[in-house]
Design an enzyme around this catalytic site. Structure first.
Site, PDB file in Angstrom:
ATOM      1  N   SER A   1     -10.059  -0.525   6.785  1.00  0.00           N
ATOM      2  CA  SER A   1      -9.461  -0.403   5.451  1.00  0.00           C
ATOM      3  C   SER A   1      -8.734  -1.631   4.924  1.00  0.00           C
ATOM      4  O   SER A   1      -8.332  -1.645   3.762  1.00  0.00           O
ATOM      5  CB  SER A   1      -8.507   0.786   5.417  1.00  0.00           C
TER       6      SER A   1
ATOM      7  N   LYS B   1       0.848  -1.202   0.000  1.00  0.00           N
ATOM      8  CA  LYS B   1       0.000   0.000   0.000  1.00  0.00           C
ATOM      9  C   LYS B   1       0.879   1.246   0.000  1.00  0.00           C
ATOM     10  O   LYS B   1       1.881   1.300   0.723  1.00  0.00           O
ATOM     11  CB  LYS B   1      -0.905  -0.019   1.233  1.00  0.00           C
TER      12      LYS B   1
ATOM     13  N   SER C   1      -9.800   1.825   2.594  1.00  0.00           N
ATOM     14  CA  SER C   1      -8.958   2.633   1.744  1.00  0.00           C
ATOM     15  C   SER C   1      -7.883   1.837   1.006  1.00  0.00           C
ATOM     16  O   SER C   1      -7.344   2.311   0.017  1.00  0.00           O
ATOM     17  CB  SER C   1      -8.255   3.704   2.590  1.00  0.00           C
TER      18      SER C   1
HETATM   19  N1  GLN Z   1     -13.327   4.230   5.904  1.00  0.00           N
HETATM   20  C1  GLN Z   1     -12.796   4.627   7.163  1.00  0.00           C
HETATM   21  C2  GLN Z   1     -12.342   6.062   7.085  1.00  0.00           C
HETATM   22  O1  GLN Z   1     -12.465   6.647   6.046  1.00  0.00           O
HETATM   23  C3  GLN Z   1     -11.661   3.730   7.554  1.00  0.00           C
HETATM   24  C4  GLN Z   1     -10.432   4.025   6.809  1.00  0.00           C
HETATM   25  C5  GLN Z   1      -9.263   3.210   7.251  1.00  0.00           C
HETATM   26  O2  GLN Z   1      -9.405   2.185   7.888  1.00  0.00           O
HETATM   27  N2  GLN Z   1      -8.083   3.693   6.920  1.00  0.00           N
HETATM   28  O3  GLN Z   1     -11.856   6.609   8.028  1.00  0.00           O
END
Ligand code: GLN
Length: 480
Positions: free
Chosen positions: A172, A73, A148
Site C-alpha cells: 500500500s 494517511k 490503499s
Molecule cells: N492491496 C492489499 C490489500 O488489499 C494491500 C493493502 C495494504 O498494503 N494495506 O490487502
C-alpha cells in the site's frame, strides 16, 4: 519556482537561508489542499498547522525538519484531528493520542496539514474502497492513484505536500507510489512503531514515507525509526539512516526476480524496468537473474494471513468503544450486528468473513496454519537470494494506473495489483519503489528490496538510479 514545487530538502534550505518561512510554505500547500481536484484529503488541519508553523518560525534554533508541511494517511491516529481509516464506522472519530511516528515527526519539526484518503482500513489497491469516494490520479484523473495509501501518494504527486506518510501491509505504499510517479518506502518490519496505526494485519503493517526524491524519503524515515516502548514489535535501529550521495553502483549485485518479469506484467512496465536495469550495469553494478520458487504462492498466502489478522483486529469496532453506533436496541448482539453492518463497507466485510473462516476450528490448520508454513518458505527464498545478491529488483506493479471502476467488480483482479509487493511484505523486508519511466504516458515503478535493515543500501542504489533515470515527477496538467 513555486513554493509547492520545492522538495522537502529544498524547503529546509530555503527556510534556513531566510528565503521563505514555514508559515508561507504551509499556507501555500494548504491552498492546494483546500482546492482539492483529487479528493485526497479527509481532514484539513488549517488553523493548528498555521499556528505550529508560526511557532517554529519563532524558534531561535529550528528543529531539523524546519516546519515543512506533511500529509498523513488517515490510518494514523492524530490527537484531536479526525481519523477515520477511510471508514464510515469511524466517521468523525477524534483520537485522544497521536501515533508515535507522527509525534516523532512533529517533534522533529514537520507540520501536519491534513489527513489523506485511503481504502477503508487499508484494504484495497485503488482507493476505491474509501467510504468517502476515491482519490484520483494526478497523471490522469480518470484513473486510480493506487492504494490503499492512494490519497498520500496522489497528494505528493499533485504538490499538495512535499512528502507524506502511508502504511504498507502488502504493497500500500509502494504500489500507489508507482502509479503516481513518486518514491515510496516500506521499511523493515519493526523499524517504525505501529503505536497509533489503526491495525489491519499486525504482522505485516508498516508505516513509511512518500516523497518526490529518494533523499527526501530517507530524511523522513530518519526521524521516525527506532524502538518505541508502546509497540513491542518495534526495533532498535542499528545504524543511523544516512542521506544517500553515492553516484555509482560499482560492486553492487542486483538480482532480478524472474518470476515477476514475465507473464502478467504489462509489456510497457517490463520494458521500463529492463531499461532501468541496464542503467544499473552502466553505473558499474551487475544484474543477475534470481528465482524465488515460492513467490508465486505469495498472494494466496497473504489473502489468508491478512484477513485472519484483520478479523481479529477489527473486532474492536463494536459501536461501544469507538466511533459510530447504530440506533439503540435492547439486544447486545443485534447492536453489534447493526453497527458493524452499517459501518463497514463490502471489502472489509469480505475480509472479516474470509479471516474468520480461515481461523475457525477444523479449518485453522488447513488454511491459516498452512499459510504460515508457506510464509516461512518465502522467507527462506529471500534469505537464499540475499546470499547471492545485495538487492532484488522487479516491477512494483504489474500495470500502470488503471481506470476507475475497472477492477471493482472482480476482487481477484484487484488483489493481483500487489502480486509483486506481497512476497517482500510476507518476509518483513524493506523495499521501495522509484519511478523508472513512462508507459502510455503513465508512470512505471521499479521495486528494490533488500535484507532486513538494509535501508541505507537501498537508498544508495535508488538514489544512483534516480539520478541516472532523470524521471520528472510532474504530472502534466498539474500546475502550481
Ligand atoms: N492491496 C492489499 C490489500 O488489499 C494491500 C493493502 C495494504 O498494503 N494495506 O490487502
Amino acid at each position: 519556482m513555486a513554493l509547492t514545487d520545492l522538495t522537502a530538502e529544498q524547503s529546509i534550505t530555503a527556510i534556513a537561508a531566510g528565503r521563505t518561512s514555514s508559515e508561507d510554505l504551509v499556507r501555500a500547500h494548504l491552498e492546494r489542499v483546500e482546492h482539492d481536484d483529487w479528493n485526497n484529503f479527509l481532514a484539513v488541519n488549517r488553523e493548528a498547522a498555521l499556528a505550529r508553523a508560526r511557532e517554529i518560525d519563532a524558534m531561535p534554533q529550528r528543529p531539523p525538519l524546519a516546519g515543512v508541511p506533511i500529509a498523513i494517511k488517515d490510518a494514523l491516529s492524530t490527537r484531536d484531528l479526525t481519523t477515520t481509516a477511510g471508514s464510515r464506522i469511524l466517521e468523525g472519530f477524534r483520537p485522544i493520542y497521536t501515533a508515535t511516528c507522527v509525534a516523532r515527526l512533529e517533534a522533529a519539526g514537520a507540520v501536519v496539514i491534513g489527513k489523506t484518503n485511503m481504502d477503508e482500513f487499508a484494504m484495497g489497491s485503488s482507493c476505491e474502497n474509501s467510504a468517502y469516494g476515491p482519490s484520483l490520479n494526478p497523471w490522469d484523473t480518470t484513473r486510480v492513484p493506487g492504494g490503499s495509501s492512494g490519497g498520500s501518494a496522489s497528494a505528493v504527486a499533485a504538490r499538495q505536500a512535499p512528502w507524506s506518510l502511508g502504511s504498507d501491509t502488502g504493497g500500500s505504499i509502494r504500489q500507489p507510489a508507482a502509479l503516481c510517479g513518486i518514491v515510496g518506502v516500506k521499511p523493515t518490519y519493526g523499524a517504525v512503531s505501529r503505536y497509533g496505526l489503526i491495525a489491519f494485519a499486525s504482522s505485516l503493517d508498516q508505516v513509511g514515507p512518500f516523497a518526490r526524491t529518494v533523499r527526501d524519503a530517507a530524511l523522513l524515515l530518519q526521524s521516525m525509526v527506532g524502538r518505541d516502548p508502546m509497540d513491542t514489535t518495534s526495533l532498535d535501529w542499528p545504524d543511523p539512516i544516512v542521506l544517500p550521495t553515492a553516484g555509482r553502483l560499482d560492486g553492487v549485485r542486483v538480482g532480478v526476480i524472474e518470476e515477476l518479469m514475465g507473464e502478467g506484467i504489462e509489456p510497457g512496465v517490463r520494458a521500463a524496468c529492463r531499461a532501468a536495469l541496464r542503467r544499473v550495469e552502466s553505473l558499474g553494478g551487475t544484474v543477475v537473474p534470481i528465482e524465488l520458487p515460492h513467490a508465486s504462492y505469495g498472494l494466496a498466502t497473504y489473502y489468508l494471513i491478512a484477513p485472519a489478522e484483520c478479523s481479529a483486529n477489527l473486532a474492536r469496532f463494536d459501536g461501544i468503544r469507538y466511533g459510530r453506533r447504530a440506533e439503540a436496541t435492547d439486544d447486545l448482539l443485534e447492536h453489534y450486528e447493526r453497527t458493524r453492518g452499517e459501518g463497514f463497507g463490502p471489502e472489509v466485510k469480505r475480509r472479516i468473513m474470509l479471516g474468520t473462516f480461515a481461523l475457525s476450528s477444523g479449518y485453522y490448520d488447513a488454511y491459516y496454519g498452512q499459510a504460515q508454513r508457506v510464509r516461512t518458505l518465502i522467507v527462506r527464498d529471500f534469505a537464499a537470494a540475499f546470499a547471492e545478491v545485495d538487492v532484488l529488483a522487479s516491477p512494483t506493479s504489474p500495470t500502470v494506473a488503471f481506470r476507475l471502476g475497472e477492477r471493482t467488480a472482480d476482487p481477484l483482479s484487484m488483489y493481483l495489483s500487489d502480486v509483486c509487493t506481497i512476497p517482500v511484505s510476507l518476509a518483513g523486508l524493506p523495499s521501495l519503489s522509484i519511478p523508472c519511466g513512462l508507459s502510455d504516458g503513465l508512470p512505471v515503478g521499479l521495486q528494490l528490496a533488500g535484507p532486513a535493515f538494509s535501508e541505507n543500501r537501498l537508498f544508495d542504489v535508488a538514489h544512483a538510479l534516480e539520478a541516472a533515470i532523470g524521471f520528472d515527477p510532474s504530472p502534466p496538467g498539474v500546475t502550481a
